[in-house]
Design a protein around this motif. Structure first.
Motif, short mmCIF file in Angstrom:
data_model
loop_
_atom_site.label_atom_id
_atom_site.label_comp_id
_atom_site.label_asym_id
_atom_site.label_seq_id
_atom_site.Cartn_x
_atom_site.Cartn_y
_atom_site.Cartn_z
N MET A 205 0.84 -1.17 0.00
CA MET A 205 0.00 0.00 0.00
C MET A 205 0.90 1.24 0.00
O MET A 205 1.81 1.33 0.81
CB MET A 205 -0.90 -0.01 1.24
CG MET A 205 -1.62 1.31 1.44
SD MET A 205 -2.53 1.40 2.98
CE MET A 205 -3.98 0.48 2.52
N PRO A 206 0.62 2.21 -0.87
CA PRO A 206 1.41 3.44 -0.87
C PRO A 206 1.22 4.19 0.44
O PRO A 206 0.15 4.16 1.05
CB PRO A 206 0.83 4.26 -2.03
CG PRO A 206 0.01 3.32 -2.81
CD PRO A 206 -0.37 2.19 -1.91
N ARG B 197 -7.09 7.64 7.86
CA ARG B 197 -7.81 6.44 7.39
C ARG B 197 -6.84 5.39 6.88
O ARG B 197 -7.01 4.19 7.14
CB ARG B 197 -8.81 6.82 6.30
CG ARG B 197 -10.03 7.53 6.83
CD ARG B 197 -10.99 7.90 5.73
NE ARG B 197 -12.20 8.48 6.29
CZ ARG B 197 -13.00 9.27 5.62
NH1 ARG B 197 -12.75 9.58 4.37
NH2 ARG B 197 -14.08 9.77 6.20
N ALA B 198 -5.82 5.83 6.16
CA ALA B 198 -4.83 4.88 5.64
C ALA B 198 -4.06 4.22 6.78
O ALA B 198 -3.82 3.01 6.75
CB ALA B 198 -3.86 5.60 4.70
N ASP B 199 -3.70 5.00 7.79
CA ASP B 199 -3.01 4.43 8.95
C ASP B 199 -3.89 3.41 9.66
O ASP B 199 -3.42 2.35 10.05
CB ASP B 199 -2.59 5.53 9.93
CG ASP B 199 -1.43 6.37 9.45
OD1 ASP B 199 -0.76 5.96 8.47
OD2 ASP B 199 -1.19 7.43 10.05
N ASP B 200 -5.16 3.74 9.81
CA ASP B 200 -6.10 2.84 10.48
C ASP B 200 -6.24 1.54 9.67
O ASP B 200 -6.23 0.44 10.23
CB ASP B 200 -7.45 3.53 10.65
CG ASP B 200 -8.41 2.69 11.47
OD1 ASP B 200 -8.00 2.20 12.55
OD2 ASP B 200 -9.57 2.54 11.05
N ALA B 201 -6.36 1.66 8.36
CA ALA B 201 -6.50 0.48 7.51
C ALA B 201 -5.24 -0.38 7.58
O ALA B 201 -5.32 -1.62 7.63
CB ALA B 201 -6.78 0.90 6.06
N GLN B 202 -4.08 0.26 7.63
CA GLN B 202 -2.83 -0.49 7.70
C GLN B 202 -2.73 -1.23 9.03
O GLN B 202 -2.32 -2.39 9.07
CB GLN B 202 -1.65 0.46 7.52
CG GLN B 202 -0.32 -0.27 7.47
CD GLN B 202 0.84 0.66 7.19
OE1 GLN B 202 0.67 1.88 7.16
NE2 GLN B 202 1.99 0.10 6.98
N ARG B 203 -3.10 -0.59 10.12
CA ARG B 203 -3.08 -1.26 11.44
C ARG B 203 -4.02 -2.45 11.45
O ARG B 203 -3.68 -3.51 11.97
CB ARG B 203 -3.48 -0.27 12.54
CG ARG B 203 -2.34 0.60 13.01
CD ARG B 203 -2.71 1.33 14.29
NE ARG B 203 -3.76 2.33 14.07
CZ ARG B 203 -3.54 3.57 13.68
NH1 ARG B 203 -2.32 3.99 13.46
NH2 ARG B 203 -4.53 4.41 13.52
N ARG B 204 -5.20 -2.29 10.86
CA ARG B 204 -6.15 -3.41 10.82
C ARG B 204 -5.60 -4.57 9.99
O ARG B 204 -5.74 -5.73 10.36
CB ARG B 204 -7.48 -2.95 10.24
CG ARG B 204 -8.25 -2.08 11.18
CD ARG B 204 -9.57 -1.66 10.56
NE ARG B 204 -10.21 -0.66 11.39
CZ ARG B 204 -11.34 -0.09 11.09
NH1 ARG B 204 -11.97 -0.40 9.98
NH2 ARG B 204 -11.86 0.82 11.89
N ALA B 205 -4.97 -4.24 8.87
CA ALA B 205 -4.41 -5.29 8.00
C ALA B 205 -3.28 -6.03 8.71
O ALA B 205 -3.13 -7.23 8.54
CB ALA B 205 -3.92 -4.66 6.69
N GLU B 206 -2.48 -5.31 9.48
CA GLU B 206 -1.36 -5.95 10.19
C GLU B 206 -1.84 -6.88 11.31
O GLU B 206 -1.19 -7.85 11.62
CB GLU B 206 -0.44 -4.87 10.76
CG GLU B 206 0.35 -4.14 9.70
CD GLU B 206 1.13 -2.95 10.23
OE1 GLU B 206 1.00 -2.62 11.44
OE2 GLU B 206 1.88 -2.36 9.45
#
Length: 64
Positions: free
Chosen positions: A1-2, A53-62
């Protein structure tokens, strides 16, 4: 993800954090509230919200 990197004014960021705390909201929710509430729309707020939002999505994916 960029990854999006923003340079933000520290004073404005702290003011947003304080407003979020006073309104008992997350920083993301405070930004959303301002964008949806008719408060003057700014590219700064929209970019900050996108980054949150991108940070939140990245944390969820991790976590998954």
């Amino acid at each position: 993800m960029p990854k999006l990197m923003l340079e933000i004014d520290t004073d404005l960021y702290h003011m947003l954090q304080e407003a979020a705390r006073v309104n008992q909201l997350s920083l993301q929710d405070e930004c959303t509230r301002r964008l949806e509430g008719g408060v003057r729309r700014s590219r700064y707020m929209e970019a900050l919200l996108a980054e949150l939002r991108a940070d939140d999505a990245q944390r969820r994916a991790e976590r998954n």
